[in-house]
Write a protein that holds these residues in place. Structure first.
Motif, PDB file in Angstrom:
ATOM      1  N   THR A   1       0.562  -1.570   0.487  1.00  0.00           N
ATOM      2  CA  THR A   1       0.263   0.023  -0.068  1.00  0.00           C
ATOM      3  C   THR A   1       0.985   1.228   0.322  1.00  0.00           C
ATOM      4  OG1 THR A   1      -1.841  -1.343   0.290  1.00  0.00           O
ATOM      5  CG2 THR A   1      -1.623   1.151   0.850  1.00  0.00           C
ATOM      6  N   VAL A   2       2.410   1.468   1.023  1.00  0.00           N
ATOM      7  CA  VAL A   2       2.831   2.125   1.237  1.00  0.00           C
ATOM      8  C   VAL A   2       3.809   2.746  -0.412  1.00  0.00           C
ATOM      9  CG1 VAL A   2       5.398   2.849   2.172  1.00  0.00           C
ATOM     10  CG2 VAL A   2       3.804   1.708   3.536  1.00  0.00           C
ATOM     11  N   GLU A   3       3.748   1.459  -1.478  1.00  0.00           N
ATOM     12  CA  GLU A   3       4.670   1.099  -2.557  1.00  0.00           C
ATOM     13  C   GLU A   3       3.983   1.869  -3.593  1.00  0.00           C
ATOM     14  OE1 GLU A   3       6.921  -2.156  -5.472  1.00  0.00           O
ATOM     15  OE2 GLU A   3       5.201  -2.467  -3.972  1.00  0.00           O
ATOM     16  N   VAL A   4       2.654   1.557  -3.616  1.00  0.00           N
ATOM     17  CA  VAL A   4       1.747   1.966  -3.944  1.00  0.00           C
ATOM     18  C   VAL A   4       1.495   3.893  -4.073  1.00  0.00           C
ATOM     19  CG1 VAL A   4      -0.923   2.110  -5.295  1.00  0.00           C
ATOM     20  CG2 VAL A   4       0.112  -0.125  -5.123  1.00  0.00           C
ATOM     21  N   ILE A   5       1.461   4.104  -3.056  1.00  0.00           N
ATOM     22  CA  ILE A   5       1.008   5.268  -3.023  1.00  0.00           C
ATOM     23  C   ILE A   5       1.992   5.935  -2.738  1.00  0.00           C
ATOM     24  CG2 ILE A   5       0.288   7.532  -1.016  1.00  0.00           C
ATOM     25  CD1 ILE A   5      -1.454   4.992   0.422  1.00  0.00           C
ATOM     26  N   GLY A   6       3.389   5.364  -2.669  1.00  0.00           N
ATOM     27  CA  GLY A   6       4.465   6.316  -3.107  1.00  0.00           C
ATOM     28  C   GLY A   6       4.954   6.163  -4.676  1.00  0.00           C
ATOM     29  N   VAL A   7       4.478   5.538  -5.487  1.00  0.00           N
ATOM     30  CA  VAL A   7       4.581   6.251  -6.599  1.00  0.00           C
ATOM     31  C   VAL A   7       4.061   6.873  -7.683  1.00  0.00           C
ATOM     32  CG1 VAL A   7       3.319   4.061  -7.587  1.00  0.00           C
ATOM     33  CG2 VAL A   7       5.331   4.756  -8.837  1.00  0.00           C
ATOM     34  N   TYR A   8       3.197   7.300  -6.763  1.00  0.00           N
ATOM     35  CA  TYR A   8       1.480   7.928  -7.463  1.00  0.00           C
ATOM     36  C   TYR A   8       2.354   9.312  -6.783  1.00  0.00           C
ATOM     37  CZ  TYR A   8      -2.053   5.297  -9.486  1.00  0.00           C
ATOM     38  OH  TYR A   8      -2.724   5.042 -10.241  1.00  0.00           O
ATOM     39  N   ALA A   9       2.897   9.917  -5.644  1.00  0.00           N
ATOM     40  CA  ALA A   9       3.435  10.705  -4.792  1.00  0.00           C
ATOM     41  C   ALA A   9       4.945  11.188  -5.688  1.00  0.00           C
ATOM     42  CB  ALA A   9       3.528  11.266  -3.263  1.00  0.00           C
ATOM     43  N   LEU A  10       5.630  10.363  -5.757  1.00  0.00           N
ATOM     44  CA  LEU A  10       6.207  10.192  -6.818  1.00  0.00           C
ATOM     45  C   LEU A  10       6.606  11.151  -8.094  1.00  0.00           C
ATOM     46  CD1 LEU A  10       9.664   8.013  -6.772  1.00  0.00           C
ATOM     47  CD2 LEU A  10       9.064   9.408  -8.648  1.00  0.00           C
ATOM     48  N   VAL A  11       5.530  10.357  -8.817  1.00  0.00           N
ATOM     49  CA  VAL A  11       5.659  10.867  -9.830  1.00  0.00           C
ATOM     50  C   VAL A  11       4.735  12.273 -10.479  1.00  0.00           C
ATOM     51  CG1 VAL A  11       4.712  10.434 -12.290  1.00  0.00           C
ATOM     52  CG2 VAL A  11       5.502   8.670 -11.061  1.00  0.00           C
ATOM     53  N   TYR A  12       3.404  12.927  -9.353  1.00  0.00           N
ATOM     54  CA  TYR A  12       2.870  13.747  -9.788  1.00  0.00           C
ATOM     55  C   TYR A  12       3.102  14.682  -8.548  1.00  0.00           C
ATOM     56  CZ  TYR A  12       0.034  10.327 -12.772  1.00  0.00           C
ATOM     57  OH  TYR A  12       0.158   9.871 -13.538  1.00  0.00           O
ATOM     58  N   LEU A  13       3.729  14.990  -7.593  1.00  0.00           N
ATOM     59  CA  LEU A  13       4.635  15.759  -6.926  1.00  0.00           C
ATOM     60  C   LEU A  13       5.914  16.440  -7.439  1.00  0.00           C
ATOM     61  CD1 LEU A  13       3.192  14.618  -3.032  1.00  0.00           C
ATOM     62  CD2 LEU A  13       2.240  15.782  -4.792  1.00  0.00           C
ATOM     63  N   ILE A  14       5.967  15.573  -8.137  1.00  0.00           N
ATOM     64  CA  ILE A  14       7.494  16.600  -8.779  1.00  0.00           C
ATOM     65  C   ILE A  14       7.166  17.774  -9.099  1.00  0.00           C
ATOM     66  CG2 ILE A  14       9.220  16.399 -10.693  1.00  0.00           C
ATOM     67  CD1 ILE A  14       9.141  13.243 -11.031  1.00  0.00           C
ATOM     68  N   GLU A  15       8.063  18.985  -8.743  1.00  0.00           N
ATOM     69  CA  GLU A  15       8.190  20.137  -9.075  1.00  0.00           C
ATOM     70  C   GLU A  15       7.485  20.693  -7.605  1.00  0.00           C
ATOM     71  OE1 GLU A  15       8.539  21.182 -12.578  1.00  0.00           O
ATOM     72  OE2 GLU A  15      10.619  20.286 -13.081  1.00  0.00           O
ATOM     73  N   LYS A  16       5.828  19.786  -6.794  1.00  0.00           N
ATOM     74  CA  LYS A  16       5.014  21.177  -6.690  1.00  0.00           C
ATOM     75  C   LYS A  16       5.550  20.809  -5.148  1.00  0.00           C
ATOM     76  CE  LYS A  16       1.642  19.356  -9.985  1.00  0.00           C
ATOM     77  NZ  LYS A  16       0.358  18.463 -10.719  1.00  0.00           N
ATOM     78  N   VAL A  17       5.866  19.489  -4.576  1.00  0.00           N
ATOM     79  CA  VAL A  17       7.204  19.895  -2.864  1.00  0.00           C
ATOM     80  C   VAL A  17       8.506  19.999  -3.424  1.00  0.00           C
ATOM     81  CG1 VAL A  17       4.974  18.384  -2.547  1.00  0.00           C
ATOM     82  CG2 VAL A  17       7.089  17.766  -2.893  1.00  0.00           C
ATOM     83  N   ASP A  18       9.041  20.739  -2.066  1.00  0.00           N
ATOM     84  CA  ASP A  18      10.086  21.299  -1.916  1.00  0.00           C
ATOM     85  C   ASP A  18      11.217  20.094  -2.279  1.00  0.00           C
ATOM     86  OD1 ASP A  18      11.439  20.011   0.461  1.00  0.00           O
ATOM     87  OD2 ASP A  18       9.414  20.737   1.160  1.00  0.00           O
ATOM     88  N   ARG A  19      12.241  19.959  -2.029  1.00  0.00           N
ATOM     89  CA  ARG A  19      13.057  19.567  -3.057  1.00  0.00           C
ATOM     90  C   ARG A  19      13.374  18.242  -1.808  1.00  0.00           C
ATOM     91  NH1 ARG A  19      17.912  22.029  -6.507  1.00  0.00           N
ATOM     92  NH2 ARG A  19      16.642  22.804  -8.587  1.00  0.00           N
ATOM     93  N   LEU A  20      12.771  18.383  -0.401  1.00  0.00           N
ATOM     94  CA  LEU A  20      14.254  17.921   0.884  1.00  0.00           C
ATOM     95  C   LEU A  20      12.577  16.254   1.162  1.00  0.00           C
ATOM     96  CD1 LEU A  20      15.679  16.215   2.778  1.00  0.00           C
ATOM     97  CD2 LEU A  20      14.653  18.477   4.114  1.00  0.00           C
TER      98      LEU A  20
END
Length: 469
Positions: free
Chosen positions: A114-133
């Motif tokens: 579940t963490v993995e599935v949520i993580g891949v969406y967050a990783l892809v769609y939050l690029i440049e939408k959250v701070d780098r750290l």
């Protein structure tokens, strides 16, 4: 008379139930290994992009991530469910045995998934939408959760090969089952392989990014290729360690049947993949779809399919823990779980009298139904590992007897090596005479064809034929 806790037999003509599981499993392994390996490639690329202020590398991560969502997380999830369906109907007692041992391990794996599935969406769609750290933390959390799913599943898969010692049989402990002799070697092979698959798919992504700058494609390829080479080296080294952790029956099967068939292909895959990685690193801009896609299919078909089939075949005659045969018979006592062997019970009463899903019309052997009884018994006793049709690809029984139509010869093999358990990679099958000859009659008739079935007098007073005690 005590009935066995058996289930109805699921048999697929020609290819057998084992190939159904194998085909689904191979697709799943390609998808899942790619996703886990890609998670670490993303973490590496994101770390490099943020440390060196190279935001263009995140364009590659975003492109790869979107492909991953479709390729791995849709196909991988569907085939994951498919594996559960296939193993449940083809090997219900084996599946039940694994669930009883690893229910909380599987529960933990689903949490990480579940963490993995949520993580891949967050990783892809939050690029440049959250701070780098924050994004980097998400990326590494995704990578570690992905690898954790693999680690937990490897513990279960390794137990399916064997526990490696008597501890689990005596204690029934999940820890004794999970941390088996095969675990770390198997985990090393899988970890290396996941990086190889991820890089192979990553090169397909790079080859399709013709609209992007040459500098980006060169940077992406030369960043991920060393991970593939290191992963391949790890997989090969751990594979030799893995071979040393195998039980005797697996080594016999490997050297007598599997290596003669697959060794050349395995060496070829390793060699071509290594050359491919070196060439891609040297000439990143030469990558084209007509190169990357065929090489992906080559590794998946010539590499992953034989590897998965080899691993599954080496377990034979067992399906789990060296206590459940592929034909669902409990083969040994497991005091820690309160499990008793069923071999002697079957030897005394036969399958016809104690299997709950035998039609009443077939519980007594007669001249008229002997072949039909033999077909049913062959499916129950042999159908998980063999197909029953001549010429079919899954170790078909008629061809294993070299097309013999001699009922006595076939029965002698069943009453000899199989009854005594002297063939390491085949289950001990100790049946009453009438059931043995029913199976032999069916196998012989498969080679004769429907028009010329072998005939043999039947003594229906035998206890094995009537199902009486």
């Amino acid at each position: 008379m005590d009935m066995l806790g058996m289930y109805p037999t699921f048999y697929v003509p020609e290819i057998g139930s084992a190939w159904v599981m194998g085909i689904i499993g191979t697709i799943h392994v390609v998808a899942s290994h790619t996703s886990v390996g890609a998670a670490f490639l993303f973490a590496l690329l994101a770390t490099k992009a943020y440390r060196e202020s190279r935001p263009e590398l995140m364009d590659y991560v975003k492109r790869y991530g979107k492909v991953l969502l479709v390729f791995s997380y849709i196909i991988g999830s569907v085939t994951g469910v498919g594996i559960w369906y296939a193993i449940t109907i083809a090997s219900p007692r084996g599946t039940a045995g694994l669930i009883h041992n690893f229910v909380w391990v599987w529960a933990a794996e689903w949490v990480y998934f579940t963490v993995e599935v949520i993580g891949v969406y967050a990783l892809v769609y939050l690029i440049e939408k959250v701070d780098r750290l924050t994004h980097l933390k998400l990326t590494w959390a995704f990578a570690l959760a992905s690898w954790a799913t693999m680690l937990l599943i490897v513990g279960i898969l390794s137990f399916m090969m064997w526990p490696g010692n008597d501890s689990w049989y005596l204690t029934g402990s999940t820890n004794d089952a999970f941390y088996n002799i095969n675990f770390f070697a198997h985990l090393g092979v899988r970890t290396g392989s996941m990086l190889v698959m991820a890089v192979i798919v990553g090169l397909m992504i790079a080859g399709s990014m013709r609209e992007k700058s040459p500098a980006l494609r060169i940077e992406a390829v030369r960043t991920i290729v060393p991970m593939g080479i290191l992963g391949g080296a790890l997989a090969v080294l751990m594979f030799f360690y893995y071979l040393e952790t195998l039980p005797y029956n697996a080594k016999v099967m490997l050297h007598s049947h599997l290596l003669p068939r697959y060794a050349a292909g395995m060496v070829l895959v390793v060699t071509i993949t290594f050359i491919y990685f070196l060439a891609a690193w040297a000439k990143p801009l030469f990558l084209r779809n007509w190169i990357t896609v065929p090489l992906f299919l080559f590794v998946a078909i010539i590499g992953v399919w034989p590897e998965e089939r080899t691993r599954e075949s080496m377990r034979k005659p067992y399906v789990a823990g060296q206590y459940i045969y592929g034909n669902q018979t409990i083969a040994r006592d497991v005091p820690g779980k309160g499990i008793l062997s069923e071999i002697e019970h079957i030897s005394k009463h036969g399958i016809l009298g104690i299997h709950p899903f035998i039609p009443e019309t077939l519980r007594t052997v007669s001249e008229e139904n002997r072949r039909e009884v033999g077909e049913l018994l062959a499916k129950i006793s042999c159908g998980n590992c063999h197909s029953l049709e001549p010429g079919s690809p899954l170790r078909n029984l008629p061809d294993k007897f070299h097309g013999s139509t001699d009922v006595e010869l076939i029965a002698a093999f069943i009453n000899g090596p199989l009854k005594n358990g002297s063939v390491p990679y085949m289950p001990r099958i100790d049946l009453p005479e009438q059931e043995t000859y029913a199976i032999a009659t069916f196998i012989a008739s498969q080679n004769l064809g429907e028009r010329n079935r072998p005939s043999m007098p039947v003594d229906t007073t035998q206890s094995g034929a009537t199902g009486e005690q």
